[in-house]
Design a protein around this motif. Structure first.
Motif, mmCIF file in Angstrom:
data_model
loop_
_atom_site.group_PDB
_atom_site.id
_atom_site.type_symbol
_atom_site.label_atom_id
_atom_site.label_comp_id
_atom_site.label_asym_id
_atom_site.label_seq_id
_atom_site.Cartn_x
_atom_site.Cartn_y
_atom_site.Cartn_z
ATOM 1 N N ASN A 1 -28.990 -1.432 -0.211
ATOM 2 C CA ASN A 1 -29.598 -2.354 0.264
ATOM 3 C C ASN A 1 -29.017 -3.648 -0.401
ATOM 4 O O ASN A 1 -29.884 -4.677 -1.043
ATOM 5 N N LEU A 2 -27.773 -3.754 -0.484
ATOM 6 C CA LEU A 2 -26.969 -4.911 -1.168
ATOM 7 C C LEU A 2 -27.395 -6.390 -0.525
ATOM 8 O O LEU A 2 -27.603 -7.238 -1.168
ATOM 9 N N SER A 3 -27.515 -6.359 0.747
ATOM 10 C CA SER A 3 -27.763 -7.655 1.496
ATOM 11 C C SER A 3 -29.240 -8.122 1.082
ATOM 12 O O SER A 3 -29.231 -9.441 0.697
ATOM 13 N N ARG A 4 -30.108 -7.265 0.951
ATOM 14 C CA ARG A 4 -31.271 -7.928 0.535
ATOM 15 C C ARG A 4 -31.356 -8.187 -0.904
ATOM 16 O O ARG A 4 -32.159 -9.309 -1.105
ATOM 17 N N GLN B 1 -29.658 -11.515 -1.065
ATOM 18 C CA GLN B 1 -30.694 -12.467 -0.651
ATOM 19 C C GLN B 1 -31.718 -12.927 -1.627
ATOM 20 O O GLN B 1 -32.020 -14.125 -1.875
ATOM 21 N N SER B 2 -32.217 -12.057 -2.365
ATOM 22 C CA SER B 2 -33.048 -12.367 -3.418
ATOM 23 C C SER B 2 -32.499 -13.278 -4.532
ATOM 24 O O SER B 2 -33.285 -14.014 -5.007
ATOM 25 N N VAL B 3 -31.366 -12.931 -4.957
ATOM 26 C CA VAL B 3 -30.762 -13.859 -5.953
ATOM 27 C C VAL B 3 -30.068 -15.333 -5.502
ATOM 28 O O VAL B 3 -30.379 -16.199 -6.528
ATOM 29 N N VAL B 4 -29.731 -15.335 -4.351
ATOM 30 C CA VAL B 4 -29.240 -16.731 -4.102
ATOM 31 C C VAL B 4 -30.125 -17.572 -3.492
ATOM 32 O O VAL B 4 -29.996 -18.729 -3.258
ATOM 33 N N CYS B 5 -31.440 -17.098 -3.187
ATOM 34 C CA CYS B 5 -32.599 -17.941 -2.779
ATOM 35 C C CYS B 5 -33.407 -18.097 -3.579
ATOM 36 O O CYS B 5 -34.773 -18.737 -3.522
ATOM 37 N N SER B 6 -33.344 -17.689 -4.865
ATOM 38 C CA SER B 6 -34.540 -17.950 -6.120
ATOM 39 C C SER B 6 -33.688 -18.824 -7.099
ATOM 40 O O SER B 6 -32.656 -18.964 -6.980
ATOM 41 N N GLU C 1 -28.721 -10.118 -10.950
ATOM 42 C CA GLU C 1 -27.522 -10.809 -10.995
ATOM 43 C C GLU C 1 -26.495 -10.021 -11.596
ATOM 44 O O GLU C 1 -25.302 -10.000 -10.839
ATOM 45 N N LEU C 2 -26.682 -9.450 -12.626
ATOM 46 C CA LEU C 2 -25.930 -8.428 -13.533
ATOM 47 C C LEU C 2 -25.313 -7.316 -12.627
ATOM 48 O O LEU C 2 -24.011 -7.052 -12.404
ATOM 49 N N ASN D 1 -25.274 -21.008 -0.383
ATOM 50 C CA ASN D 1 -25.384 -19.584 -1.059
ATOM 51 C C ASN D 1 -24.076 -18.973 -1.186
ATOM 52 O O ASN D 1 -23.964 -17.966 -2.327
ATOM 53 N N GLN D 2 -23.030 -19.246 -0.430
ATOM 54 C CA GLN D 2 -21.657 -18.818 -0.902
ATOM 55 C C GLN D 2 -21.346 -19.056 -2.353
ATOM 56 O O GLN D 2 -20.861 -18.533 -3.267
ATOM 57 N N ALA D 3 -21.342 -20.606 -2.823
ATOM 58 C CA ALA D 3 -21.191 -21.152 -3.946
ATOM 59 C C ALA D 3 -21.878 -20.302 -5.062
ATOM 60 O O ALA D 3 -21.396 -20.097 -6.125
ATOM 61 N N ARG D 4 -23.350 -20.181 -4.638
ATOM 62 C CA ARG D 4 -24.195 -19.448 -5.848
ATOM 63 C C ARG D 4 -23.507 -18.036 -6.016
ATOM 64 O O ARG D 4 -23.422 -17.536 -7.098
ATOM 65 N N LEU D 5 -23.335 -17.362 -4.853
ATOM 66 C CA LEU D 5 -22.820 -15.939 -4.942
ATOM 67 C C LEU D 5 -21.539 -15.862 -5.761
ATOM 68 O O LEU D 5 -21.169 -15.098 -6.449
ATOM 69 N N LEU D 6 -20.387 -16.871 -5.589
ATOM 70 C CA LEU D 6 -19.298 -16.961 -6.144
ATOM 71 C C LEU D 6 -19.507 -17.073 -7.610
ATOM 72 O O LEU D 6 -18.529 -16.434 -8.585
#
Length: 397
Positions: A192-195, A198-203, A212-213, A248-253
């Motif tokens: 369930n990686l996509s969910r 989504q939870s961390v990049v949108c919060s 996040e870890l 969100n790409q920047a946040r995830l990077l």
């Protein structure tokens, strides 16, 4: 009359002989076809299954991998053996947390073992479709809790995900991009990686620090860190980033490659905004940006990289300009010049002027700042001369 009778009499035995021959060859071929499945076991066909599995206990994982190539039947027997409790216990050592042994040399030995195990899985499932291969291997590996996304209670002191990633890298080495895309989709469904992303990049950054870890460790240890060729690393990093908008790409990077706390390994969100940072804190981010820029894949243009750096420099809020300049220096001259040219073309001259100052100042422990800046400014001047020449030519009657 006599000769006609003799000729007729002479043909009868020949006809009988041919009919007998046909019957004999029919039954002979039938016996051969009946014995064919058992013959694929070779000399092992006389052994009970239990004895065959005892023999496997005396073989190394590499020898078992070689044996699995003998025939499809032998390969199936080995797969069944690995799925048993005794086979799993023997071939899947789970001592991932022995801190006294987990030095660099021991890390290499454990990872090399799981690379050999990946070769074994690859050979045993060679004739299966991709989806069936993944399901078969997952049934075996699902018994190991440290291979799961949330399976280990102490993920920072665990080699489990790295071993899982080594198996994945060995299994998919040489596969085309469509097959690797199926693997990524399978892992996303499984974890369930996509969910979770989504939870961390949108919060709010840092509101789900443990999640996040977990995402950072899974992406780095399973999907990114074991590849030898840059093109493979870019493929998997692109699969992670591209489904999301640029912000969100920047946040995830930042979550995957940004600085972390030395105490607990959690993402350090305020390092870039509170004061000047050191090179180790920026190196992974710079390497990821260079990887996307230098590989030349169609999925990442120069404008994409510049937009990504722009968005990254305000995560979670605007960075100190000296940290931004340090990131550009570590990213290399090509990216640095392209970023400065983008500022100039878009009329952001004040930002460009301030950035040039901090590029000139550089860092006390970084000797690349001044020579790099000289070449960059020289190239920038040439760029503006070319723009001015084209504009004058266009305006001429």
């Amino acid at each position: 009359m006599a000769s006609r009778t003799n000729t007729s009499f002479a043909r009868i035995p020949n006809q009988k002989y041919r009919r007998h021959n046909r019957r004999s060859s029919y039954f002979s071929s039938k016996r051969d076809s009946d014995s064919q499945p058992s013959s694929t076991l070779g000399s092992f066909k006389v052994l009970p299954l239990e004895v065959f599995q005892i023999i496997l206990n005396y073989l190394s994982v590499r020898d078992v991998g070689v044996l699995s190539m003998v025939s499809k039947t032998v390969s199936q027997l080995i797969t069944s053996y690995i799925a048993t409790s005794s086979g799993s216990k023997r071939l899947l050592p789970q001592d991932f947390h022995n801190l006294e042994l987990l030095d660099r040399r021991q890390d290499f030995i454990i990872l090399d073992y799981y690379r050999s195990l990946g070769v074994l899985f690859k050979r045993c499932t060679l004739l299966l479709p991709t989806k069936e291969r993944l399901k078969c291997i997952h049934r075996i590996l699902s018994e190991v809790s440290c291979f799961k996304f949330n399976g280990c209670a102490a993920p920072m002191q665990c080699l489990g995900l790295s071993c899982y990633g080594m198996i994945l890298q060995t299994l998919t080495a040489g596969w085309d991009e469509r097959e690797c895309q199926r693997v990524y989709n399978f892992l996303c469904e499984l974890t369930n990686l996509s969910r979770k992303i989504q939870s961390v990049v949108c919060s709010k950054p840092g509101s789900a620090r443990k999640l996040e870890l977990r995402i950072r460790l899974f992406c780095r240890n399973v999907l990114l860190d074991h590849w030898i060729h840059q093109s493979d690393s870019v493929f998997w990093l692109t699969r992670i980033l591209k489904p999301w908008p640029m912000v969100n790409q920047a946040r995830l990077l930042y979550i995957i490659f940004g600085p972390t706390s030395p105490q607990d390994g959690l993402v350090a969100w305020h390092t870039m905004t509170e004061g000047p940072t050191d090179e180790p804190s920026l190196k992974d981010l710079a390497d990821a940006i260079k990887l996307l820029y230098d590989t030349g894949t169609k999925e990442w243009t120069a404008d994409d990289i510049i937009s990504l750096i722009d968005e990254l420099s305000v995560v979670p809020r605007e960075w100190l300009l000296e940290n931004n300049a340090h990131l550009l220096i570590l990213s290399g001259n090509n990216i640095c010049f392209t970023f400065m040219a983008s500022k100039a073309v878009n009329g952001r001259t004040l930002e460009l002027a301030r950035l040039v100052v901090f590029l000139a100042l550089g860092h006390e422990d970084d000797n690349r700042g001044f020579p790099s800046l000289f070449h960059l400014v020289q190239a920038q001047a040439g760029f503006h001369k070319e723009v001015l020449r084209v504009a004058l030519e266009a305006a001429a009657p």
